[in-house]
Scaffold this active site. Structure first.
Site, PDB file in Angstrom:
ATOM      1  N   LYS A 126      15.304 -38.499  -7.898  1.00  0.00           N
ATOM      2  CA  LYS A 126      15.010 -37.361  -8.764  1.00  0.00           C
ATOM      3  C   LYS A 126      13.919 -37.766  -9.738  1.00  0.00           C
ATOM      4  O   LYS A 126      13.709 -38.958  -9.994  1.00  0.00           O
ATOM      5  CB  LYS A 126      16.265 -36.929  -9.525  1.00  0.00           C
ATOM      6  CG  LYS A 126      16.260 -35.477  -9.953  1.00  0.00           C
ATOM      7  CD  LYS A 126      16.534 -34.525  -8.795  1.00  0.00           C
ATOM      8  CE  LYS A 126      16.606 -33.080  -9.275  1.00  0.00           C
ATOM      9  NZ  LYS A 126      16.954 -32.149  -8.178  1.00  0.00           N
ATOM     10  N   ASP A 166      12.167 -28.263  -8.905  1.00  0.00           N
ATOM     11  CA  ASP A 166      13.456 -28.089  -9.590  1.00  0.00           C
ATOM     12  C   ASP A 166      13.146 -27.148 -10.750  1.00  0.00           C
ATOM     13  O   ASP A 166      12.139 -26.415 -10.700  1.00  0.00           O
ATOM     14  CB  ASP A 166      14.005 -29.453 -10.058  1.00  0.00           C
ATOM     15  CG  ASP A 166      15.459 -29.395 -10.508  1.00  0.00           C
ATOM     16  OD1 ASP A 166      16.338 -29.375  -9.643  1.00  0.00           O
ATOM     17  OD2 ASP A 166      15.712 -29.349 -11.736  1.00  0.00           O
TER      18      ASP A 166
END
Length: 445
Positions: A126, A166
């Protein structure tokens, strides 16, 4: 085995001080794994848990850029490459003022198990920045993205690490970052980023996938009880990509979504959300939920309280982490909610999860229920590798099959470890064992 799990958790807290979200994510997983470790003690003997909670690589860097007024701005960039046992690191980039190392660690840790559940050969990672794209011009966003990618480019690649979008990172941001990556590398590596535009390597259904997947998971849970979404009243939080397409898929399956939200409040539309108007306001105009209410007779904006105060049959938390606490869970249960499927990452606090599990309702944790986004990202990588593009119908069919397989894997694992119907245990156990077995095969690396 509880002593082993507790020792690992204490080590995580000591090594990662002040990172509450990461601590929360690790504890939730480790507590679920106690029956797995008890049945398979060789995992503990190989120090799998200690290795699993430690990222393989953590990258933090300065991102300087110039705003439209000519002022130099400085943000922080992050990429946590958590686990590559199953394949290249895969996970989104989040641009939001709340981003810090702890947030990115929690998201990356969750991504390990989510990606494992898809069975598509992708590891967990991430990244992101504390940059806020809201209110910035396209030129400012471009300059930031180019500076961000100038550093990130040296750490990623189609076989190494494949970021996606995201919160705060959509098609515009992915486009600017891909352009800079291509310029720096002098190579058209389409598979280095996912969530791309359709004209240059993107996949149909990728935009819809996370929201669609959360609803498909809810439908699969209901099917175990001989029920479906048909006729159900649905409360949705969030007003971004995940929420919009959760609403769309819920409508397609015969449900009536009646809410959505953003940081300014939530909208209740008892007649059912006007999806075309919502898309116009949020996707085209980049407006606020109040703009929807101004044009939709009968809809009302609520600026106090919580969207979870609205009675419903099904709840889809699609905004952000820890948005649904213990009090909100109790309110949902009193209002007749029987299904919760998480579209966001860890949107329910531990107290809320405990309330749902104690009540025996159908609860789909985010690492399973919202895996549709990363699953379709992997499908995008597959299409890029073959230099082809599938139809919407083919991509959606594959997504539907993957979500059903994830659901069934959770059900099987929960039954294997003695807690039928516990999707939290099922998701964590199924994802963990897939990663753990491969880590053992690879040796101490």
């Amino acid at each position: 085995m509880q002593d082993v799990v507790e020792k690992v958790y204490e080590q995580v807290v000591a090594r990662n001080r002040g990172e509450a979200e990461f601590h929360q994510a690790v504890r939730e997983v480790l507590e679920s794994l106690d029956p797995v470790i008890a049945k398979h003690p060789h995992y503990a003997e190989a120090a799998l848990l200690e290795r699993l909670v430690e990222p393989e690589r953590q990258i933090m860097f300065r991102v300087p850029w110039v705003d439209d007024a000519g002022n130099v701005q400085v943000n922080r960039g992050f990429r946590i490459e958590f686990n590559s046992a199953l394949g290249p690191y895969k996970g989104g980039l989040r641009f939001h003022p709340s981003v810090n190392a702890g947030i990115i660690k929690f998201l990356g840790f969750e991504q390990i198990f989510k990606n494992a559940l898809t069975a598509q050969g992708i590891g967990g990672g991430k990244g992101g920045s504390d940059f806020d794209p809201h209110g910035r011009s396209d030129a400012e966003v471009m300059r930031f993205c180019q500076s961000f990618m100038t550093e990130l480019a040296r750490h990623i690649g189609p076989s190494t690490d494949v970021p996606a979008g995201d919160i705060g990172v959509g098609g515009r941001e992915i486009g600017y970052m891909f352009g800079q990556y291509k310029r720096l590398r002098n190579s058209y590596d389409a598979g280095v980023l996912t969530g791309k535009g359709l004209a240059w390597g993107g996949s149909l259904v990728r935009t819809e996938a996370t929201g669609y997947g959360a609803v498909l998971f809810a439908q699969s849970m209901l099917a175990t009880k001989g029920d479906s979404l048909e006729g159900k009243k649905v409360v949705v939080s969030g007003g971004g990509n995940v929420a919009i397409y959760a609403i769309e898929k819920a409508q397609q399956l015969g449900a009536t979504p009646i809410t959505f939200s953003d940081s300014s409040g939530y909208v209740v539309d008892e007649a059912g959300v006007d999806l075309a108007l919502l898309k116009q306001v949020k996707e085209v105009e980049r407006g606020r939920v109040a703009d929807y209410v101004e044009r939709r007779p009968g809809a009302r904006l609520v600026t106090g309280g919580s969207v979870w105060d609205v009675p419903c049959d099904v709840a889809l938390p699609c905004a952000t982490q820890n948005e649904l606490d213990g009090d909100a869970a109790a309110t949902l249960l009193r209002g007749g909610c029987g299904v919760v499927s998480e579209g966001a990452n860890m949107p329910s606090t531990p107290e809320a999860v405990d309330a749902f599990l104690s009540a025996g309702i159908l609860f789909g944790p985010g690492k399973a229920a919202n895996a549709g986004g990363v699953a379709t990202s992997a499908l995008e990588m597959e299409q890029n590798a073959g230099r082809t593009r599938w139809s919407f119908e083919k991509a959606e069919s594959k997504l539907t099959g993957i979500m059903q397989d994830i659901h069934d894997s959770c059900v099987s694992a929960a039954e294997e470890y003695g807690r039928p119907g516990d999707y939290v245990l099922g998701a964590n156990a199924a994802g963990f064992t897939r990663v753990a077995d491969v880590m053992i095969a690879h040796g101490i690396v």
